[in-house]
Design a protein around this motif. Structure first.
Motif, short mmCIF file in Angstrom:
data_model
loop_
_atom_site.label_atom_id
_atom_site.label_comp_id
_atom_site.label_asym_id
_atom_site.label_seq_id
_atom_site.Cartn_x
_atom_site.Cartn_y
_atom_site.Cartn_z
N PRO A 297 0.70 -3.94 -14.35
CA PRO A 297 -0.21 -3.79 -15.61
C PRO A 297 -1.41 -3.02 -15.33
CG PRO A 297 0.95 -5.86 -16.00
CD PRO A 297 1.06 -5.20 -14.26
N GLN A 298 -2.05 -3.35 -14.22
CA GLN A 298 -3.24 -2.83 -13.73
C GLN A 298 -3.13 -1.47 -13.28
OE1 GLN A 298 -2.43 -5.98 -12.70
NE2 GLN A 298 -3.80 -7.18 -14.15
N ILE A 299 -2.10 -1.14 -12.39
CA ILE A 299 -1.73 -0.07 -11.76
C ILE A 299 -1.42 1.06 -13.17
CG2 ILE A 299 -0.26 1.41 -10.39
CD1 ILE A 299 0.16 -1.15 -8.85
N CYS A 300 -0.82 0.67 -14.16
CA CYS A 300 -0.53 1.42 -15.12
C CYS A 300 -1.58 1.99 -15.91
CB CYS A 300 0.49 0.92 -16.23
SG CYS A 300 1.25 1.65 -17.36
N VAL A 301 -2.74 1.41 -15.89
CA VAL A 301 -4.24 1.69 -16.62
C VAL A 301 -4.34 2.92 -16.01
CG1 VAL A 301 -6.55 1.20 -17.00
CG2 VAL A 301 -4.82 -0.54 -17.08
N ASP A 302 -4.47 3.36 -14.47
CA ASP A 302 -4.90 4.40 -14.05
C ASP A 302 -3.77 5.30 -13.74
OD1 ASP A 302 -7.36 3.10 -13.53
OD2 ASP A 302 -6.69 2.36 -11.64
N GLU B 227 0.84 -1.34 -0.05
CA GLU B 227 -0.06 -0.04 0.01
C GLU B 227 1.02 1.17 -0.05
OE1 GLU B 227 -3.02 0.11 -0.50
OE2 GLU B 227 -3.47 -1.82 -0.04
N ALA B 228 1.79 1.15 0.69
CA ALA B 228 2.95 2.53 0.86
C ALA B 228 3.45 2.62 -0.75
CB ALA B 228 3.97 2.13 1.88
N ILE B 229 3.74 1.80 -1.32
CA ILE B 229 4.38 1.87 -2.85
C ILE B 229 3.34 2.43 -3.74
CG2 ILE B 229 5.47 0.87 -4.54
CD1 ILE B 229 6.70 -1.26 -2.76
N VAL B 230 2.11 1.70 -3.49
CA VAL B 230 1.09 2.12 -4.52
C VAL B 230 0.59 3.52 -4.25
CG1 VAL B 230 -1.43 1.72 -5.06
CG2 VAL B 230 0.18 -0.21 -4.95
N PRO C 249 -0.54 6.33 -15.85
CA PRO C 249 0.30 6.02 -17.10
C PRO C 249 1.81 6.14 -16.75
CG PRO C 249 -1.43 7.38 -17.66
CD PRO C 249 -1.60 7.39 -16.32
N PRO C 250 2.39 6.90 -15.94
CA PRO C 250 3.77 6.84 -15.66
C PRO C 250 4.15 6.10 -14.53
CG PRO C 250 2.95 8.78 -14.89
CD PRO C 250 1.73 8.21 -15.47
N ALA C 251 3.28 4.98 -14.28
CA ALA C 251 3.62 4.26 -13.05
C ALA C 251 5.11 3.47 -13.10
CB ALA C 251 2.55 3.10 -12.88
N TYR C 252 5.47 3.10 -14.34
CA TYR C 252 6.64 2.39 -14.63
C TYR C 252 8.00 3.19 -13.96
CZ TYR C 252 4.50 -1.80 -16.40
OH TYR C 252 4.03 -3.01 -16.27
N THR C 253 7.81 4.52 -14.41
CA THR C 253 8.67 5.34 -14.35
C THR C 253 8.99 5.69 -12.75
OG1 THR C 253 8.65 6.13 -16.22
CG2 THR C 253 9.94 7.73 -14.87
N ILE C 254 7.66 6.09 -11.92
CA ILE C 254 7.77 6.43 -11.00
C ILE C 254 8.20 5.24 -10.07
CG2 ILE C 254 6.22 7.16 -8.91
CD1 ILE C 254 4.45 8.42 -11.03
N LEU C 255 7.92 4.14 -10.25
CA LEU C 255 8.17 2.89 -9.60
C LEU C 255 9.82 2.55 -9.58
CD1 LEU C 255 7.63 0.14 -8.02
CD2 LEU C 255 7.32 -1.03 -10.20
N GLU C 256 10.49 2.75 -10.68
CA GLU C 256 11.87 2.63 -10.79
C GLU C 256 12.63 3.54 -10.12
OE1 GLU C 256 15.14 2.88 -14.44
OE2 GLU C 256 13.06 3.01 -14.93
N LYS C 257 12.17 4.79 -10.08
CA LYS C 257 12.91 5.73 -9.17
C LYS C 257 12.74 5.61 -7.70
CE LYS C 257 12.65 9.77 -12.48
NZ LYS C 257 12.28 11.03 -12.92
#
Length: 458
Positions: free
Chosen positions: A401-406, A354-357, A408-416
């Motif tokens: 994949p489900q988080i990225c639908v809501d 929940e903290a990461i999301v 869009p830049p979820a992958y970039t934020i997660l990487e950082k």
């Protein structure tokens, strides 16, 4: 052979008169020699008696083939399945009535016979009792009714400690009934509450449930009143081991009133009669819990919302509220205390998830840095184990994949966010290597060759 002896070709009976006998085709020289020879043969025949040997399987098979027409030799199968003893003794009956052999259950109905015997009646049996030949078992439990209050409280405390393990109130009731504590039943309340003060909130909740279930069976209103009165008088000693004893005891009293174990007038009887400051805190705590709005209903959660018995959805909701309160207050100590009160160390991966999301959905630097700071504090204090931390990150990877639908830049934020956690050594390199790569659909009209453009969210 009997008394018959064969000399040469003529049968001669012992004791018959012999004048001249042919021995080996020649006439004997004397009558005495012939009689001595006959008597010696007879004695030798009577003394030597050899037992017939059982033919081997090989010889039996050969003889059966040779004499197939005469039926003199029994077939091999008949000899094999024969139950007759090979040594020539016995009546041919099976061993032990047909119930012998390794790994057998015994003869049919033998268990009934053993129950009827009800013990060992054989004098050669090591369990044979000379004073009681029938060896009847009498289950007599000796209970010392002259025991002191301290001894009785130790026995009650051991039963309550077992109850914390299995959680069966009916089993605890039966065990307490065997102790015969009816004359001093108030000690059950005293011992249970004192033991619960030394344990965590989930055990205090179990103690409140036990006290409520014992009402009308083992405990009645006078027992609760006397037990709580004893605890109030012993608060000065209880505070030495448990500084929060006044507040805890106040919660127990209020919970018992809410469970209809004691009437509300119990608190009114102490007004103006209490001088101890700890007792005043206890009574004030009980009165405040009962006087608040919907107090009787809220007392069901007086010990918090922790424990593995709570629904998963409820625990998830509490963790989300915990993180939202942390974002508004920035109080790491309070967030840590709330997480420990939930008492679900096996479910801490949900807090990480929940903290990461939340950091991904908020899409701002402040939220990401605060979540990293909270996870770093919980990791260094080993409140969240490395296994739970890793499980939380991997769950986010799977749901990207489900988080990225809501977002869009979820992958970039997660990487950082993951790289920032790696810098603080919250996660290891194995978690960073499993970081998912954003899939991107390429268009012919784009002239960037499918390159991923940098996002300006940070």
């Amino acid at each position: 052979m009997g008394d018959l002896a064969v000399i040469g070709q003529a049968p001669v009976m012992a004791g018959d008169p012999v004048d001249e006998v042919m021995v080996n085709g020649m006439a004997s020289e004397s009558k005495e020699n012939v009689e001595g020879l006959i008597n010696g043969v007879v004695e030798l025949t009577e003394r030597v008696k050899r037992r017939a040997k059982r033919p081997s399987k090989f010889m039996t098979k050969e003889l059966s083939r040779a004499n197939s027409d005469t039926q003199v030799i029994a077939p091999l199968r008949a000899l094999k399945n024969s139950r007759k003893s090979r040594n020539g003794f016995g009546r041919g009956l099976p061993k032990k009535g047909g119930a012998g052999g390794k790994g057998t259950w015994g003869a049919l109905g033998s268990e009934l016979a053993e129950e009827e015997l009800d013990g060992a009646i054989d004098s050669n049996d090591p369990n044979y009792d000379e004073a009681n030949p029938e060896n009847r078992e009498y289950k007599i439990k000796v209970i010392n009714l002259d025991r002191s209050n301290e001894e009785l409280q130790k026995q009650i405390s051991s039963l309550v400690a077992e109850y914390f393990d299995h959680g069966d109130t009916h089993e605890t009731y039966l065990s307490l009934e065997e102790l015969q504590v009816s004359t001093r039943a108030h000690l059950v309340v005293v011992s249970a509450v004192e033991l619960a003060m030394e344990h965590k909130p989930s055990h205090r909740e179990m103690t409140s449930v036990l006290l409520a279930d014992l009402y009308g069976h083992l405990l009645f209103e006078p027992h609760y009143a006397k037990g709580y009165d004893t605890l109030i008088k012993n608060l000065n000693e209880l505070v030495l081991d448990t500084p929060e004893a006044p507040t805890i005891l106040g919660n127990f009293i209020a919970r018992s009133i809410a469970d209809d174990c004691i009437p509300p007038k119990f608190l009114q009887g102490y007004k103006g009669k209490v001088d101890c400051e700890h007792a005043v805190v206890t009574l004030a705590r009980s009165d405040s819990l009962l006087s608040m709005r919907h107090g009787l209903v809220r007392l069901d959660n007086v010990w918090g919302v922790g424990g593995g018995t709570r629904p998963v959805k409820y625990l998830v909701k509490q963790m989300v509220l915990l993180l939202e309160e942390f974002l508004s207050s920035s109080d790491i100590a309070e967030a840590t205390r709330c997480l420990q009160e939930l008492e679900v160390p096996h479910f801490h991966h949900e807090l990480v998830y929940e903290a990461i999301v939340m950091a991904i959905e908020k899409m701002d630097t402040r939220t990401s840095s605060m979540m990293c700071e909270l996870l770093d504090s919980l990791h260094r204090a080993i409140i969240i184990t490395p296994t739970q931390m890793r499980a939380g990150f991997l769950r986010v990877y799977e749901d990207m994949p489900q988080i990225c639908v809501d977002v869009p830049p979820a992958y970039t934020i997660l990487e950082k966010f993951v790289l920032q956690c790696q810098t603080l050594r919250i996660v290891g390199d194995d978690v960073v290597k499993k970081l998912p790569v954003r899939g991107r659909k390429r268009f012919v009209s784009e002239g960037d060759g499918g390159r991923v453009k940098d996002d300006a969210y940070f």
